[in-house]
Design a protein around this motif. Sequence first.
Motif, PDB file in Angstrom:
ATOM      1  N   GLU A  95       0.800  -1.222   0.000  1.00  0.00           N
ATOM      2  CA  GLU A  95       0.000   0.000   0.000  1.00  0.00           C
ATOM      3  C   GLU A  95       0.837   1.279   0.000  1.00  0.00           C
ATOM      4  O   GLU A  95       0.331   2.341  -0.361  1.00  0.00           O
ATOM      5  N   GLU A  96       2.120   1.186   0.399  1.00  0.00           N
ATOM      6  CA  GLU A  96       2.953   2.401   0.450  1.00  0.00           C
ATOM      7  C   GLU A  96       4.413   2.041   0.190  1.00  0.00           C
ATOM      8  O   GLU A  96       4.887   0.981   0.588  1.00  0.00           O
ATOM      9  N   VAL A  97       5.112   2.950  -0.499  1.00  0.00           N
ATOM     10  CA  VAL A  97       6.515   2.741  -0.858  1.00  0.00           C
ATOM     11  C   VAL A  97       7.329   3.976  -0.482  1.00  0.00           C
ATOM     12  O   VAL A  97       6.884   5.115  -0.696  1.00  0.00           O
ATOM     13  N   TYR A  98       8.524   3.730   0.066  1.00  0.00           N
ATOM     14  CA  TYR A  98       9.467   4.828   0.333  1.00  0.00           C
ATOM     15  C   TYR A  98      10.855   4.379  -0.106  1.00  0.00           C
ATOM     16  O   TYR A  98      11.288   3.273   0.218  1.00  0.00           O
ATOM     17  N   VAL A  99      11.559   5.245  -0.846  1.00  0.00           N
ATOM     18  CA  VAL A  99      12.836   4.869  -1.462  1.00  0.00           C
ATOM     19  C   VAL A  99      13.931   5.872  -1.149  1.00  0.00           C
ATOM     20  O   VAL A  99      13.710   7.085  -1.182  1.00  0.00           O
ATOM     21  N   GLN A 100      15.105   5.334  -0.854  1.00  0.00           N
ATOM     22  CA  GLN A 100      16.344   6.102  -0.870  1.00  0.00           C
ATOM     23  C   GLN A 100      17.229   5.468  -1.927  1.00  0.00           C
ATOM     24  O   GLN A 100      17.424   4.246  -1.937  1.00  0.00           O
ATOM     25  N   GLY A 101      17.757   6.282  -2.849  1.00  0.00           N
ATOM     26  CA  GLY A 101      18.572   5.733  -3.923  1.00  0.00           C
ATOM     27  C   GLY A 101      19.759   6.618  -4.248  1.00  0.00           C
ATOM     28  O   GLY A 101      19.776   7.806  -3.919  1.00  0.00           O
ATOM     29  N   ALA A 102      20.768   6.007  -4.895  1.00  0.00           N
ATOM     30  CA  ALA A 102      21.971   6.753  -5.250  1.00  0.00           C
ATOM     31  C   ALA A 102      22.659   6.086  -6.432  1.00  0.00           C
ATOM     32  O   ALA A 102      22.422   4.915  -6.733  1.00  0.00           O
ATOM     33  N   SER A 103      23.526   6.844  -7.098  1.00  0.00           N
ATOM     34  CA  SER A 103      24.382   6.301  -8.149  1.00  0.00           C
ATOM     35  C   SER A 103      25.791   6.178  -7.574  1.00  0.00           C
ATOM     36  O   SER A 103      26.532   7.161  -7.506  1.00  0.00           O
ATOM     37  N   LEU A 104      26.143   4.988  -7.140  1.00  0.00           N
ATOM     38  CA  LEU A 104      27.422   4.738  -6.472  1.00  0.00           C
ATOM     39  C   LEU A 104      28.321   3.795  -7.274  1.00  0.00           C
ATOM     40  O   LEU A 104      29.524   3.749  -7.028  1.00  0.00           O
ATOM     41  N   VAL A 105      27.740   3.068  -8.217  1.00  0.00           N
ATOM     42  CA  VAL A 105      28.489   2.068  -8.976  1.00  0.00           C
ATOM     43  C   VAL A 105      29.131   2.668 -10.213  1.00  0.00           C
ATOM     44  O   VAL A 105      30.304   2.443 -10.495  1.00  0.00           O
ATOM     45  N   ASP A 106      28.346   3.464 -10.962  1.00  0.00           N
ATOM     46  CA  ASP A 106      28.821   3.996 -12.242  1.00  0.00           C
ATOM     47  C   ASP A 106      28.048   5.280 -12.538  1.00  0.00           C
ATOM     48  O   ASP A 106      26.806   5.289 -12.462  1.00  0.00           O
ATOM     49  N   PRO A 107      28.733   6.356 -12.901  1.00  0.00           N
ATOM     50  CA  PRO A 107      28.033   7.622 -13.195  1.00  0.00           C
ATOM     51  C   PRO A 107      27.088   7.541 -14.382  1.00  0.00           C
ATOM     52  O   PRO A 107      26.243   8.424 -14.558  1.00  0.00           O
ATOM     53  N   VAL A 108      27.194   6.494 -15.203  1.00  0.00           N
ATOM     54  CA  VAL A 108      26.309   6.375 -16.358  1.00  0.00           C
ATOM     55  C   VAL A 108      24.854   6.258 -15.919  1.00  0.00           C
ATOM     56  O   VAL A 108      23.938   6.706 -16.633  1.00  0.00           O
ATOM     57  N   PHE A 109      24.592   5.691 -14.743  1.00  0.00           N
ATOM     58  CA  PHE A 109      23.213   5.585 -14.265  1.00  0.00           C
ATOM     59  C   PHE A 109      22.625   6.978 -14.036  1.00  0.00           C
ATOM     60  O   PHE A 109      21.489   7.260 -14.431  1.00  0.00           O
ATOM     61  N   LYS A 110      23.394   7.827 -13.398  1.00  0.00           N
ATOM     62  CA  LYS A 110      22.929   9.206 -13.152  1.00  0.00           C
ATOM     63  C   LYS A 110      22.732   9.945 -14.465  1.00  0.00           C
ATOM     64  O   LYS A 110      21.795  10.740 -14.617  1.00  0.00           O
ATOM     65  N   GLN A 111      23.584   9.659 -15.432  1.00  0.00           N
ATOM     66  CA  GLN A 111      23.485  10.290 -16.747  1.00  0.00           C
ATOM     67  C   GLN A 111      22.128  10.026 -17.387  1.00  0.00           C
ATOM     68  O   GLN A 111      21.566  10.900 -18.061  1.00  0.00           O
ATOM     69  N   TYR A 112      21.580   8.830 -17.133  1.00  0.00           N
ATOM     70  CA  TYR A 112      20.286   8.464 -17.701  1.00  0.00           C
ATOM     71  C   TYR A 112      19.145   8.613 -16.694  1.00  0.00           C
ATOM     72  O   TYR A 112      18.071   8.039 -16.874  1.00  0.00           O
ATOM     73  N   GLY A 113      19.378   9.377 -15.633  1.00  0.00           N
ATOM     74  CA  GLY A 113      18.316   9.636 -14.669  1.00  0.00           C
ATOM     75  C   GLY A 113      17.949   8.433 -13.831  1.00  0.00           C
ATOM     76  O   GLY A 113      16.824   8.327 -13.329  1.00  0.00           O
ATOM     77  N   ASP A 114      18.887   7.509 -13.653  1.00  0.00           N
ATOM     78  CA  ASP A 114      18.634   6.273 -12.939  1.00  0.00           C
ATOM     79  C   ASP A 114      19.523   6.207 -11.692  1.00  0.00           C
ATOM     80  O   ASP A 114      20.394   7.049 -11.487  1.00  0.00           O
ATOM     81  N   VAL A 115      19.302   5.192 -10.873  1.00  0.00           N
ATOM     82  CA  VAL A 115      20.166   4.899  -9.733  1.00  0.00           C
ATOM     83  C   VAL A 115      20.630   3.447  -9.839  1.00  0.00           C
ATOM     84  O   VAL A 115      20.010   2.639 -10.531  1.00  0.00           O
ATOM     85  N   ASP A 116      21.731   3.147  -9.181  1.00  0.00           N
ATOM     86  CA  ASP A 116      22.238   1.773  -9.191  1.00  0.00           C
ATOM     87  C   ASP A 116      22.223   1.137  -7.812  1.00  0.00           C
ATOM     88  O   ASP A 116      22.560  -0.043  -7.665  1.00  0.00           O
ATOM     89  N   THR A 117      21.835   1.902  -6.806  1.00  0.00           N
ATOM     90  CA  THR A 117      21.811   1.437  -5.429  1.00  0.00           C
ATOM     91  C   THR A 117      20.550   1.973  -4.763  1.00  0.00           C
ATOM     92  O   THR A 117      20.242   3.168  -4.904  1.00  0.00           O
ATOM     93  N   ALA A 118      19.811   1.114  -4.065  1.00  0.00           N
ATOM     94  CA  ALA A 118      18.557   1.590  -3.469  1.00  0.00           C
ATOM     95  C   ALA A 118      18.183   0.775  -2.238  1.00  0.00           C
ATOM     96  O   ALA A 118      18.460  -0.424  -2.152  1.00  0.00           O
ATOM     97  N   ILE A 119      17.557   1.464  -1.298  1.00  0.00           N
ATOM     98  CA  ILE A 119      16.859   0.834  -0.183  1.00  0.00           C
ATOM     99  C   ILE A 119      15.394   1.201  -0.327  1.00  0.00           C
ATOM    100  O   ILE A 119      15.040   2.386  -0.393  1.00  0.00           O
TER     101      ILE A 119
END
Length: 348
Positions: free
Chosen positions: A197-221
């Motif tokens: 019923e509910e979602v909460y996310v913390q995310g970051a690009s820590l593995v490779d900057p290419v993820f951030k380049q495409y508006g994505d993250v590679d690490t998440a809780i």
Amino acid sequence: MVKETVKHTLKIGIIGAGRIGKLHAENLVLLDKVELKAISDIYVENVIDWANKLGIKKTTKDYKEIIKDPEINAVYICSPTNTHAQMIKEAAEAKKHIFCEKPISFSAEETFEALKIVEQHGVKLQVGFNRRFDHNFKKVHDTVKNGLIGDPHIVKITSRDPEPPPAEYIKASGGLFMDMAIHDFDMARYVTGSEVEEVYVQGASLVDPVFKQYGDVDTAIITLKFENGAIGVIDNSRKAVYGYDQRVEVFGSKGSVAIQNDHPTTVEISTMQGVYRDKPQYFFLERYKDAYVIESREFIQCLLQDSPLVCTGNDGYQAELIAKAAKESLQQGKPVKIEQFKSEIIKP
């Protein structure tokens, strides 16, 4: 009253002959009461020899030839995600049963529309959440369902890939939540027997900057709240240097059930220098090799016996809603209710 098994061979067509399409083809040709009649791919010239070795009679660039073939009973849709919804609609209108790889689409709205067409034409649609058919995850599901650990209180899912995908894949993947974590969203629903019923996310690009380049993250809780009151935690990473990390624990009012990683062997070596064992299986093709076979075998059996599917189109839809909420939560930095997306799609 138990329905009798249909006494005939199912004829199957596969759309998309990439890595996953080939995997399904190689599994299907080993199953009883199945004839893999045709396979299509826009680069079909690259797979003709492979198809001939498997005994596939027809290869084509045009997937519509498979959908229009009156002899074909069911299609496997293993093409890029942005083609799935349209192909599902066309297959349903042609009265073909459907197996579709995850996700059904990148848009919950498109998925919902496709599922309505499937419902209208009375065909079956199974979504490729192969982990439901893994011996470990199924055991967790069955343990919880049978009440052995009581009411679920906490669910912990760890899902980490051994290495990130290439940049071109990342660009078109739909992001970590829709591409990777969607398996974990489905597993969370599967093992708890409850909707999120509910979602909460913390995310970051820590593995490779290419993820951030495409508006994505590679690490998440990812934190989940379930309708039955349970709480879930999923941790994702695109790079675990020691191998494919796939673990689950469900803690409940009467105990807990947990699974660890599968390893190539169970050998453990003990010396003065330390205790050693194999790293986990390297990637999903090794880890879930048997699960892919079982999911196709059960899909075929459900068609032959006209019995309920283990993983339906609605399961795919619900996982997409969670993925959509996860992305929204990351962008807003706050918890997001699933209900707001359902109300946007399902009109009164």
